[in-house]
Design a protein around this motif. Structure first.
Motif, mmCIF file in Angstrom:
data_model
loop_
_atom_site.group_PDB
_atom_site.id
_atom_site.type_symbol
_atom_site.label_atom_id
_atom_site.label_comp_id
_atom_site.label_asym_id
_atom_site.label_seq_id
_atom_site.Cartn_x
_atom_site.Cartn_y
_atom_site.Cartn_z
ATOM 1 N N MET A 72 7.587 -50.492 145.016
ATOM 2 C CA MET A 72 7.103 -50.669 144.670
ATOM 3 C C MET A 72 7.692 -52.805 144.493
ATOM 4 S SD MET A 72 4.934 -50.136 141.034
ATOM 5 C CE MET A 72 4.186 -48.788 141.503
ATOM 6 N N ALA A 73 6.849 -53.404 144.180
ATOM 7 C CA ALA A 73 7.424 -54.543 144.180
ATOM 8 C C ALA A 73 7.538 -54.787 143.043
ATOM 9 C CB ALA A 73 6.344 -56.115 145.165
ATOM 10 N N ALA A 74 8.729 -55.716 142.885
ATOM 11 C CA ALA A 74 9.343 -56.619 141.373
ATOM 12 C C ALA A 74 8.257 -57.609 140.990
ATOM 13 C CB ALA A 74 10.885 -57.554 141.541
ATOM 14 N N PRO A 75 7.522 -57.615 139.933
ATOM 15 C CA PRO A 75 6.906 -59.090 139.535
ATOM 16 C C PRO A 75 7.031 -60.119 139.738
ATOM 17 C CG PRO A 75 7.605 -57.868 137.284
ATOM 18 C CD PRO A 75 8.648 -57.521 138.946
ATOM 19 N N PRO A 76 6.208 -60.427 140.072
ATOM 20 C CA PRO A 76 6.318 -62.111 140.526
ATOM 21 C C PRO A 76 6.882 -62.974 139.525
ATOM 22 C CG PRO A 76 4.458 -61.986 140.671
ATOM 23 C CD PRO A 76 4.858 -60.370 140.331
ATOM 24 N N THR A 77 7.681 -63.970 140.092
ATOM 25 C CA THR A 77 8.180 -65.042 138.706
ATOM 26 C C THR A 77 6.997 -65.738 138.275
ATOM 27 O OG1 THR A 77 9.363 -66.293 140.056
ATOM 28 C CG2 THR A 77 10.829 -65.574 139.214
ATOM 29 N N VAL A 78 6.534 -66.307 137.425
ATOM 30 C CA VAL A 78 5.360 -67.203 137.250
ATOM 31 C C VAL A 78 5.964 -68.907 136.934
ATOM 32 C CG1 VAL A 78 3.493 -67.216 135.140
ATOM 33 C CG2 VAL A 78 4.295 -65.533 135.488
ATOM 34 N N ALA A 79 5.275 -68.993 136.719
ATOM 35 C CA ALA A 79 5.321 -70.854 136.069
ATOM 36 C C ALA A 79 5.892 -71.062 135.385
ATOM 37 C CB ALA A 79 5.056 -71.824 137.272
ATOM 38 N N LEU A 80 6.268 -71.539 134.419
ATOM 39 C CA LEU A 80 6.034 -72.458 133.194
ATOM 40 C C LEU A 80 4.973 -73.187 132.823
ATOM 41 C CD1 LEU A 80 10.162 -72.591 132.358
ATOM 42 C CD2 LEU A 80 8.515 -70.589 132.342
ATOM 43 N N ARG A 81 4.444 -72.734 131.259
ATOM 44 C CA ARG A 81 3.718 -74.148 130.783
ATOM 45 C C ARG A 81 4.319 -75.749 130.718
ATOM 46 N NH1 ARG A 81 0.239 -72.514 126.659
ATOM 47 N NH2 ARG A 81 -0.969 -73.563 127.753
ATOM 48 N N THR A 82 3.249 -76.657 131.373
ATOM 49 C CA THR A 82 3.747 -77.683 131.156
ATOM 50 C C THR A 82 2.952 -78.488 129.940
ATOM 51 O OG1 THR A 82 2.157 -78.761 132.247
ATOM 52 C CG2 THR A 82 5.011 -77.724 133.416
ATOM 53 N N PRO A 83 2.979 -79.799 129.815
ATOM 54 C CA PRO A 83 1.923 -80.048 129.197
ATOM 55 C C PRO A 83 0.417 -80.384 129.756
ATOM 56 C CG PRO A 83 3.528 -81.750 128.072
ATOM 57 C CD PRO A 83 3.819 -80.560 129.328
ATOM 58 N N LYS A 84 0.349 -80.861 130.964
ATOM 59 C CA LYS A 84 -0.353 -80.322 131.455
ATOM 60 C C LYS A 84 -1.086 -79.113 132.109
ATOM 61 C CE LYS A 84 1.164 -81.568 135.839
ATOM 62 N NZ LYS A 84 2.770 -82.664 136.044
ATOM 63 N N ASP A 85 -1.162 -77.878 131.369
ATOM 64 C CA ASP A 85 -1.857 -76.720 131.105
ATOM 65 C C ASP A 85 -2.273 -76.601 129.712
ATOM 66 O OD1 ASP A 85 -0.288 -75.982 134.227
ATOM 67 O OD2 ASP A 85 1.592 -75.978 132.803
ATOM 68 N N LEU A 86 -1.824 -76.911 128.453
ATOM 69 C CA LEU A 86 -2.803 -77.238 127.428
ATOM 70 C C LEU A 86 -4.061 -77.379 127.612
ATOM 71 C CD1 LEU A 86 -0.345 -79.019 125.561
ATOM 72 C CD2 LEU A 86 -0.410 -76.589 125.441
ATOM 73 N N SER A 87 -4.448 -76.058 126.976
ATOM 74 C CA SER A 87 -5.974 -76.384 126.673
ATOM 75 C C SER A 87 -6.740 -77.532 125.952
ATOM 76 C CB SER A 87 -6.465 -74.982 126.827
ATOM 77 O OG SER A 87 -6.585 -75.213 125.586
ATOM 78 N N ALA A 88 -7.580 -77.609 126.079
ATOM 79 C CA ALA A 88 -7.819 -79.251 124.241
ATOM 80 C C ALA A 88 -8.521 -78.371 122.793
ATOM 81 C CB ALA A 88 -9.843 -79.120 125.225
ATOM 82 N N GLU A 89 -8.441 -76.512 123.056
ATOM 83 C CA GLU A 89 -8.167 -76.095 122.306
ATOM 84 C C GLU A 89 -6.495 -75.733 121.679
ATOM 85 O OE1 GLU A 89 -9.598 -74.519 124.820
ATOM 86 O OE2 GLU A 89 -11.430 -75.107 124.284
ATOM 87 N N GLU A 90 -5.962 -76.091 122.692
ATOM 88 C CA GLU A 90 -3.995 -76.156 122.015
ATOM 89 C C GLU A 90 -4.221 -77.207 121.819
ATOM 90 O OE1 GLU A 90 -2.172 -72.915 124.911
ATOM 91 O OE2 GLU A 90 -2.672 -74.313 126.119
ATOM 92 N N ARG A 91 -4.303 -78.338 122.049
ATOM 93 C CA ARG A 91 -4.058 -79.140 122.001
ATOM 94 C C ARG A 91 -4.723 -79.924 120.698
ATOM 95 N NH1 ARG A 91 -1.833 -83.617 124.971
ATOM 96 N NH2 ARG A 91 -1.330 -83.026 126.855
ATOM 97 N N ASN A 92 -5.763 -79.490 120.310
ATOM 98 C CA ASN A 92 -6.126 -79.718 119.056
ATOM 99 C C ASN A 92 -5.725 -78.739 117.978
ATOM 100 O OD1 ASN A 92 -8.761 -80.703 117.417
ATOM 101 N ND2 ASN A 92 -9.581 -78.946 116.687
ATOM 102 N N SER A 93 -5.269 -77.807 118.152
ATOM 103 C CA SER A 93 -4.224 -76.924 117.721
ATOM 104 C C SER A 93 -2.950 -77.620 116.730
ATOM 105 C CB SER A 93 -4.203 -75.637 117.894
ATOM 106 O OG SER A 93 -3.694 -74.944 118.385
ATOM 107 N N ILE A 94 -2.430 -78.115 117.883
ATOM 108 C CA ILE A 94 -1.000 -78.953 117.800
ATOM 109 C C ILE A 94 -1.414 -79.835 116.974
ATOM 110 C CG2 ILE A 94 0.504 -79.755 118.677
ATOM 111 C CD1 ILE A 94 0.329 -78.618 121.079
#
Length: 172
Positions: A72-94
Motif C-alpha cells: 500500500m502506497a504511503a499517502p502523498p504530500t499535499v501542497a500547503l495553501r497560499t493566499p491564492k487558494d483562499l475562497s471568497a467565503e474565507e476572505r470574507n470571514s477574515i
C-alpha cells in the motif's frame, strides 16, 4: 532457449499481507509455478517472511522489487495553501473577523470600510496580509503534520525495500 532473459520456474514466498489499510496483517504462502499463483494461509503464524525462487538468469533485486511493489502506497504530500487558494467565503470571514482587530495609527472603521485620515477607503483591514498569513498558518497546520507523516512513511518503506534488496543480494 539461449536467451538472456529471466526465466522464473518456481517461486514460494512467505509474506505478511494486510488486505486493506488498518487490517491486521496475516501470514500467507504465495506459490507461483508454470503461470499459476496460489495464496494460502501460512501453517505457522510465527514463520519469517522469506522468498525461495528457482529458474535461470534470475534477477533477485527485480524479484524483490516486484513482490514489494504491491505494498500500500504511503499517502502523498499535499501542497500547503497560499493566499491564492483562499475562497471568497474565507476572505470574507477574515474580513468580518478583522473588524475587531486593532487598527494601525491613522486608520478607522466607518461601519463598512476601513478609511485612513486622508479619506482613502479600503475594502480590507490595513493588516490583511498578516491576518491572511495567520489564518493560513492555522489552516496549514494539519497539512504540515500529515506531510511529515507521509515523508516518514515513505522513508520507512524505502528503508524496508533497501533492506530486502540487500538480503536478496546476500543470497545470490
Amino acid at each position: 532457449g539461449g536467451g538472456g532473459g529471466m526465466e522464473l520456474m518456481h517461486l514460494t514466498a512467505c509474506l505478511e499481507v494486510a488486505r486493506t489499510e488498518g487490517d491486521q496483517p496475516e501470514h500467507v504462502v504465495l506459490k507461483a509455478k508454470r503461470g499459476f499463483v496460489t495464496v494460502t494461509s501460512a501453517p505457522d503464524a510465527s514463520s519469517q517472511p522469506s522468498v525461495c525462487v528457482s529458474g535461470r538468469n534470475l534477477d533477485t533485486e527485480a524479484i524483490v522489487r516486484a513482490l514489494l511493489s504491491g505494498r500500500m502506497a504511503a499517502p502523498p504530500t499535499v501542497a500547503l495553501r497560499t493566499p491564492k487558494d483562499l475562497s471568497a467565503e474565507e476572505r470574507n470571514s477574515i474580513k468580518v473577523a478583522s473588524i475587531n482587530e486593532p487598527l494601525p495609527e491613522g486608520f478607522f472603521f466607518n461601519g463598512s470600510n476601513f478609511v485612513d485620515f486622508d479619506g482613502t477607503v479600503f475594502q480590507y483591514h490595513p493588516d490583511m496580509d498578516r491576518l491572511i498569513s495567520d489564518y493560513l498558518d492555522s489552516a496549514n497546520e494539519p497539512l504540515i503534520r500529515s506531510n511529515e507523516d507521509a515523508v516518514k512513511r515513505n522513508a520507512a518503506m524505502d528503508r524496508e525495500l533497501a533492506a530486502c534488496v540487500a538480503l536478496a543480494r546476500q543470497g545470490r
